[in-house]
Design a protein around this motif. Structure first.
Motif, short mmCIF file in Angstrom:
data_model
loop_
_atom_site.label_atom_id
_atom_site.label_comp_id
_atom_site.label_asym_id
_atom_site.label_seq_id
_atom_site.Cartn_x
_atom_site.Cartn_y
_atom_site.Cartn_z
N VAL A 77 0.45 -1.26 -0.16
CA VAL A 77 0.00 -0.17 0.08
C VAL A 77 1.09 1.31 0.11
N ALA A 78 0.86 2.12 -0.99
CA ALA A 78 1.29 3.07 -1.12
C ALA A 78 0.65 4.26 0.24
N GLU A 79 1.72 4.73 0.65
CA GLU A 79 0.47 5.16 1.20
C GLU A 79 0.78 7.42 1.04
N ASP A 80 0.38 7.44 0.42
CA ASP A 80 0.94 9.23 -0.49
C ASP A 80 -0.62 10.03 -1.25
N THR A 81 -1.11 11.13 -0.36
CA THR A 81 -1.45 11.67 -0.35
C THR A 81 -1.59 11.91 -1.96
N GLY A 82 -0.34 12.50 -3.40
CA GLY A 82 -0.16 12.85 -4.62
C GLY A 82 -1.36 11.34 -4.80
N GLY A 83 -1.46 10.16 -4.53
CA GLY A 83 -2.17 8.95 -4.93
C GLY A 83 -1.52 9.10 -6.25
N ILE A 87 -2.92 1.93 -3.66
CA ILE A 87 -2.67 3.05 -3.97
C ILE A 87 -3.60 3.84 -2.22
N ASP A 88 -2.98 4.00 -1.00
CA ASP A 88 -3.93 4.73 -0.05
C ASP A 88 -3.97 6.62 0.07
N ASP A 89 -4.59 7.20 -0.86
CA ASP A 89 -4.40 9.25 -0.59
C ASP A 89 -4.50 8.97 0.34
N LYS A 90 -4.98 8.63 1.02
CA LYS A 90 -5.97 9.65 2.70
C LYS A 90 -5.05 8.37 3.68
N HIS A 91 -3.64 8.08 3.25
CA HIS A 91 -3.33 7.77 4.92
C HIS A 91 -4.43 6.98 5.49
N LEU A 92 -5.18 6.46 4.83
CA LEU A 92 -6.41 5.09 6.00
C LEU A 92 -5.74 4.15 5.98
N VAL A 93 -4.46 3.34 5.60
CA VAL A 93 -3.67 1.48 6.28
C VAL A 93 -2.53 2.66 7.78
N THR A 94 -2.95 3.80 7.54
CA THR A 94 -1.31 4.90 8.43
C THR A 94 -2.60 4.09 9.77
N LYS A 116 5.04 13.72 8.91
CA LYS A 116 5.90 14.92 8.85
C LYS A 116 6.38 14.20 7.14
N ARG A 117 6.99 13.59 6.81
CA ARG A 117 7.48 13.60 5.49
C ARG A 117 6.76 13.75 4.02
N GLN A 118 5.16 13.00 4.71
CA GLN A 118 4.26 13.51 3.90
C GLN A 118 4.16 14.92 3.67
N ALA A 119 3.87 15.67 4.42
CA ALA A 119 3.65 17.64 4.67
C ALA A 119 5.00 17.44 4.45
N TRP A 120 5.87 17.73 4.04
CA TRP A 120 7.10 18.55 3.19
C TRP A 120 7.40 17.36 2.02
N ALA A 121 6.81 16.70 1.56
CA ALA A 121 6.82 15.87 0.52
C ALA A 121 5.75 16.91 -0.54
N LEU A 161 0.89 -7.42 5.14
CA LEU A 161 0.64 -6.01 4.07
C LEU A 161 1.47 -5.15 4.76
N VAL A 162 2.09 -4.64 3.63
CA VAL A 162 3.50 -3.86 4.05
C VAL A 162 2.98 -2.41 3.29
N THR A 163 3.33 -1.45 3.89
CA THR A 163 3.21 -0.06 3.47
C THR A 163 4.55 0.75 2.94
N TRP A 164 4.47 1.69 1.91
CA TRP A 164 6.21 2.26 1.33
C TRP A 164 4.93 3.24 1.34
N ALA A 165 5.47 4.61 0.96
CA ALA A 165 5.46 6.32 0.33
C ALA A 165 6.65 5.90 -1.29
N SER A 166 6.24 7.36 -1.70
CA SER A 166 7.07 7.94 -3.05
C SER A 166 7.93 8.49 -2.21
N TRP A 167 7.44 9.69 -1.04
CA TRP A 167 8.09 10.68 -0.36
C TRP A 167 9.63 10.23 -0.08
#
Lengths: 194, 164
Positions: free
Chosen positions: A5-11, A30-37, A155-160, B158-164
């Protein structure tokens, strides 16, 4: 099986190029709402959870590097975790890495009121950002970071999403340096290799 | 000339509608976004009409409390005015006071008139007792939706990752 699952607001815009490059043979979401977080009370990536055939958690959140390309930065060796996954694949519920109910309930903690509030602030910031009110989102992202200072996702998502130096007066590397060697991830607690 | 007057009237009507829309407030509850009427109550709390309460949250005020399906939260008898108010023919409900009562986190942005309501603690932490992995439904890169529960019967990493 793997569900990533990609935790990415930019989807799709931010995550899809990485997924295309990886050519995954597993399910890549793709998780553009950080739902899994929010749902799993996560604080960083990569984080993994083991879920058995009945849909129950058998190992909770833990850092899940599968190679050592960033080992110099965080000091985490991928090999023991890969061994643990292979053992679970081979032995299922009999794997020494599968945790008992008691162990799980000791490890899983209810969300603190501050973390719950941080989730709400972050979600509101994401909503405003996606509506085109990026500058209005920043105070909410900052509040989420204040309430959940150990949450690197927030932190990192907001900074990005903006100019981190200008809007937050910091950067990822500066924040890692501030730790002064303190672990960037919560250390894994794997049992000894059976 | 008649066309110009007509166009001006349409434009004026559109402006009035837009302004009315902008005066409205946005409630995000259980992840669903709903526009609700502006309330006459002053202050930072969010008051909604009973109709908006039902539309935005599914809750209804009943004699036994604030209820949704089998779930009912009684309102403290000596504090009812804190939650319910009548202005003319319209009854209003204080949704932020109710959130405080049931310990639900609320984030608000006054400038954009948006209120975000997070899950109640009993909902949020229920998986700790059951150990059931919280379910979710998300798209893959092609837009196809997948739920975690679709994979029951298989072991899932279940694995999370991110592009940032």
């Amino acid at each position: 099986m793997i569900v990533s699952v990609a935790e990415d607001t930019g989807g799709l815009k931010d995550a899809a190029p990485w997924i295309a490059a990886a050519k995954p043979e597993y399910t890549a979401l793709i998780d553009d709402k950080h739902l899994v977080t929010h749902l799993y009370n996560m604080v960083n990536v990569p984080t993994a959870v083991w879920i058995n055939e009945q849909g129950r958690i058998v190992r909770p959140n833990e850092v899940a590097y599968v190679d050592n390309r960033y080992k110099a930065m965080h000091g985490i060796d991928a090999a023991p975790y890969l061994d643990a996954i292979r053992d679970w694949v081979a032995n299922g519920e009999r794997s020494a890495y599968v945790m008992s109910e008691q162990q799980l309930q000791e490890r899983l903690k209810p969300q603190s009121p501050d973390r719950a509030m941080a989730d709400a602030e972050f979600a509101l910031g994401e909503y405003l950002y996606k509506k085109g009110s990026g500058p209005d989102a920043i105070p909410h992202f900052k509040e989420a970071q204040r309430l959940a200072p150990d949450n690197w996702n927030y932190k990192r998502q907001a900074w990005a999403l903006s100019d981190a130096e200008k809007d937050y007066g910091t950067s990822f590397m500066k924040e890692v340096q501030k730790l002064g060697g303190k672990p960037y991830y919560e250390p894994r607690k794997l049992p000894n290799k059976p | 000339m008649r066309h110009l007057v007509f166009a001006a009237m349409i434009s004026l009507f559109a402006n009035v509608v837009t302004q009315a829309f902008e005066r409205g407030r946005i409630v995000i509850y259980d992840g669903v976004t709903t526009q609700v009427s502006e309330s006459p109550e002053a202050g930072k709390d969010l008051w909604v009409t009973m109709a908006d309460l039902k539309r935005a949250t599914g809750f209804v005020v009943k004699p036994q409390g604030v209820c949704r399906e089998q779930l009912c939260f009684p309102l403290p008898k000596d504090r009812k005015a804190e939650f319910v108010s009548k202005k003319g023919k319209v009854s209003w409900f204080n949704l932020t006071a109710f959130a405080r009562l049931i310990k639900q986190p609320v984030a608000a942005d006054e400038k954009n008139a948006v209120w975000y309501f997070g899950p109640r603690p009993d909902v949020r932490d229920s998986y700790i007792t059951s150990l059931d992995a919280p379910d979710f439904t998300l798209p893959d890169a092609s837009g196809k939706m997948h739920s975690l529960s679709d994979f029951k019967g298989k072991r899932v990493l279940l694995v999370t990752w991110a592009s940032w």
